[in-house]
Design a protein around this motif. Structure first.
Motif, PDB file in Angstrom:
ATOM      1  N   ALA A  96       0.835  -1.034   0.085  1.00  0.00           N
ATOM      2  CA  ALA A  96       0.161  -0.004  -0.107  1.00  0.00           C
ATOM      3  C   ALA A  96       0.955   1.202  -0.134  1.00  0.00           C
ATOM      4  CB  ALA A  96      -0.946  -0.049   1.215  1.00  0.00           C
ATOM      5  N   ARG A  97       0.490   2.225  -0.563  1.00  0.00           N
ATOM      6  CA  ARG A  97       1.171   3.536  -0.605  1.00  0.00           C
ATOM      7  C   ARG A  97       1.381   4.234   0.784  1.00  0.00           C
ATOM      8  NH1 ARG A  97      -2.089   5.995  -5.478  1.00  0.00           N
ATOM      9  NH2 ARG A  97      -1.786   4.543  -6.925  1.00  0.00           N
ATOM     10  N   LYS A  98       0.297   4.315   1.356  1.00  0.00           N
ATOM     11  CA  LYS A  98       0.183   4.841   2.767  1.00  0.00           C
ATOM     12  C   LYS A  98      -0.393   3.887   3.546  1.00  0.00           C
ATOM     13  CE  LYS A  98       0.350   9.647   1.703  1.00  0.00           C
ATOM     14  NZ  LYS A  98      -0.220  11.007   1.928  1.00  0.00           N
ATOM     15  N   THR A  99       0.362   3.590   4.692  1.00  0.00           N
ATOM     16  CA  THR A  99      -0.516   2.721   5.719  1.00  0.00           C
ATOM     17  C   THR A  99      -0.629   3.808   6.865  1.00  0.00           C
ATOM     18  OG1 THR A  99       1.855   2.277   6.771  1.00  0.00           O
ATOM     19  CG2 THR A  99       0.864   0.951   5.189  1.00  0.00           C
ATOM     20  N   ARG A 100      -1.930   3.715   7.441  1.00  0.00           N
ATOM     21  CA  ARG A 100      -2.409   4.712   8.372  1.00  0.00           C
ATOM     22  C   ARG A 100      -2.648   3.548   9.511  1.00  0.00           C
ATOM     23  NH1 ARG A 100      -8.310   7.316   8.436  1.00  0.00           N
ATOM     24  NH2 ARG A 100      -8.175   8.349  10.396  1.00  0.00           N
ATOM     25  N   GLN A 101      -2.231   4.293  10.657  1.00  0.00           N
ATOM     26  CA  GLN A 101      -1.992   3.569  11.792  1.00  0.00           C
ATOM     27  C   GLN A 101      -3.482   3.676  12.443  1.00  0.00           C
ATOM     28  OE1 GLN A 101       1.368   4.686  14.141  1.00  0.00           O
ATOM     29  NE2 GLN A 101       2.185   2.417  14.179  1.00  0.00           N
ATOM     30  N   VAL A 102      -4.069   2.689  13.068  1.00  0.00           N
ATOM     31  CA  VAL A 102      -5.431   2.879  13.815  1.00  0.00           C
ATOM     32  C   VAL A 102      -5.300   2.722  15.175  1.00  0.00           C
ATOM     33  CG1 VAL A 102      -7.616   2.064  13.931  1.00  0.00           C
ATOM     34  CG2 VAL A 102      -6.448   2.120  11.637  1.00  0.00           C
ATOM     35  N   GLU A 103      -5.486   3.863  15.884  1.00  0.00           N
ATOM     36  CA  GLU A 103      -5.291   3.835  17.122  1.00  0.00           C
ATOM     37  C   GLU A 103      -6.676   3.736  17.726  1.00  0.00           C
ATOM     38  OE1 GLU A 103      -2.462   6.145  19.188  1.00  0.00           O
ATOM     39  OE2 GLU A 103      -0.781   5.647  17.643  1.00  0.00           O
ATOM     40  N   LEU A 104      -6.787   2.912  19.008  1.00  0.00           N
ATOM     41  CA  LEU A 104      -8.298   3.252  19.611  1.00  0.00           C
ATOM     42  C   LEU A 104      -8.026   3.881  20.879  1.00  0.00           C
ATOM     43  CD1 LEU A 104      -9.819  -0.523  19.021  1.00  0.00           C
ATOM     44  CD2 LEU A 104     -10.393   1.778  17.824  1.00  0.00           C
ATOM     45  N   ASP A 105      -9.266   4.569  21.420  1.00  0.00           N
ATOM     46  CA  ASP A 105      -9.178   5.234  22.505  1.00  0.00           C
ATOM     47  C   ASP A 105      -9.273   4.167  23.759  1.00  0.00           C
ATOM     48  OD1 ASP A 105      -9.726   6.652  24.729  1.00  0.00           O
ATOM     49  OD2 ASP A 105     -11.008   8.144  23.775  1.00  0.00           O
ATOM     50  N   LEU A 106      -8.062   4.142  24.449  1.00  0.00           N
ATOM     51  CA  LEU A 106      -8.049   2.820  25.517  1.00  0.00           C
ATOM     52  C   LEU A 106      -9.180   3.306  26.560  1.00  0.00           C
ATOM     53  CD1 LEU A 106      -6.824   0.192  26.295  1.00  0.00           C
ATOM     54  CD2 LEU A 106      -4.982   1.613  27.523  1.00  0.00           C
ATOM     55  N   ASN A 107      -9.493   4.347  26.959  1.00  0.00           N
ATOM     56  CA  ASN A 107     -10.159   4.964  28.076  1.00  0.00           C
ATOM     57  C   ASN A 107     -11.791   4.529  27.483  1.00  0.00           C
ATOM     58  OD1 ASN A 107      -8.237   5.856  29.797  1.00  0.00           O
ATOM     59  ND2 ASN A 107      -8.727   8.059  28.746  1.00  0.00           N
ATOM     60  N   ALA A 108     -11.743   4.941  26.200  1.00  0.00           N
ATOM     61  CA  ALA A 108     -13.377   4.194  25.945  1.00  0.00           C
ATOM     62  C   ALA A 108     -13.635   3.090  25.673  1.00  0.00           C
ATOM     63  CB  ALA A 108     -13.523   5.179  24.221  1.00  0.00           C
ATOM     64  N   GLN A 109     -12.402   2.205  25.319  1.00  0.00           N
ATOM     65  CA  GLN A 109     -12.580   0.947  25.082  1.00  0.00           C
ATOM     66  C   GLN A 109     -12.732   0.412  26.477  1.00  0.00           C
ATOM     67  OE1 GLN A 109     -11.617  -1.589  22.148  1.00  0.00           O
ATOM     68  NE2 GLN A 109     -12.637   0.095  21.554  1.00  0.00           N
ATOM     69  N   ILE A 110     -12.186   0.564  27.522  1.00  0.00           N
ATOM     70  CA  ILE A 110     -12.297  -0.091  28.868  1.00  0.00           C
ATOM     71  C   ILE A 110     -13.656   0.565  29.404  1.00  0.00           C
ATOM     72  CG2 ILE A 110     -11.534   0.266  31.304  1.00  0.00           C
ATOM     73  CD1 ILE A 110      -8.770   0.664  30.108  1.00  0.00           C
ATOM     74  N   ALA A 111     -14.336   1.643  29.017  1.00  0.00           N
ATOM     75  CA  ALA A 111     -15.628   2.160  29.579  1.00  0.00           C
ATOM     76  C   ALA A 111     -16.627   1.201  28.754  1.00  0.00           C
ATOM     77  CB  ALA A 111     -15.707   3.468  29.467  1.00  0.00           C
ATOM     78  N   GLY A 112     -16.429   0.961  27.614  1.00  0.00           N
ATOM     79  CA  GLY A 112     -17.489   0.208  26.613  1.00  0.00           C
ATOM     80  C   GLY A 112     -17.218  -1.266  27.082  1.00  0.00           C
ATOM     81  N   LEU A 113     -16.235  -1.728  27.454  1.00  0.00           N
ATOM     82  CA  LEU A 113     -16.177  -3.085  28.110  1.00  0.00           C
ATOM     83  C   LEU A 113     -16.923  -3.214  29.219  1.00  0.00           C
ATOM     84  CD1 LEU A 113     -12.473  -4.454  27.024  1.00  0.00           C
ATOM     85  CD2 LEU A 113     -14.855  -5.198  26.004  1.00  0.00           C
ATOM     86  N   LEU A 114     -16.870  -2.180  30.205  1.00  0.00           N
ATOM     87  CA  LEU A 114     -17.608  -2.410  31.339  1.00  0.00           C
ATOM     88  C   LEU A 114     -18.819  -2.066  31.385  1.00  0.00           C
ATOM     89  CD1 LEU A 114     -14.812  -0.598  33.487  1.00  0.00           C
ATOM     90  CD2 LEU A 114     -15.157  -3.012  33.467  1.00  0.00           C
TER      91      LEU A 114
END
Length: 155
Positions: free
Chosen positions: A107-125
């Motif tokens: 791929a020409r450009k690879t875009r790193q995807v980062e998730l909001d860890l705070n939102a992930q934890i809150a969503g899991l809980l």
């Protein structure tokens, strides 16, 4: 015989869970906007990350309700798994045939995807707080029941 209640159960579960997810996401986004929840992302993006984790947690809860080894009565027979292996081998052969002679480039450009860890934890809980209980339909068949909402965050 009778009508299989599975489509109605699935529709009920989808509609009820979508409502719960929409409410939980809206509450989380408002908490990010008010500063009660920290996020390096926009409130909407943090809400998306929250929702992804919420769905994952609820998905795990649903799978815990499905009895192990129970076959779908619509199939009418038990499989040994050989059918699945044969289909998987056929799929792999078709994929290899499709890719043969094709050149795969980087791929020409690879875009790193980062998730909001705070939102992930809150969503899991919050997703773990959703109570799913097996119930009984009028024909004594298992049916999914959703308990009353506990709200976000759950006590």
């Amino acid at each position: 015989m009778g009508v299989n209640p599975a489509p109605q159960i699935a529709m009920y579960a989808y509609e009820a869970l979508l409502t719960k997810l929409t409410i939980a996401r809206r509450e989380y986004v408002s908490q990010v906007r008010s500063g009660k929840q920290h996020s390096d992302y926009s409130p909407e993006t943090a809400g998306d990350h929250f929702a992804l984790a919420w769905v994952s947690a609820v998905h795990d809860n649903i799978h815990q309700l499905v009895p192990c080894g129970e076959e779908d009565p619509a199939i009418g027979h038990q499989t040994t798994g050989r059918d699945l292996i044969a289909v998987k081998a056929q799929d792999n052969a078709l994929i290899e045939q499709f890719l043969a002679g094709r050149e795969i480039e980087k791929a020409r450009k690879t875009r790193q995807v980062e998730l909001d860890l705070n939102a992930q934890i809150a969503g899991l809980l919050a997703g773990q707080c959703v109570e799913l209980n097996p119930g009984l339909a009028p024909g004594q068949e298992n049916q999914l029941q959703l308990a009353s909402a506990k709200g976000f965050p759950c006590p």
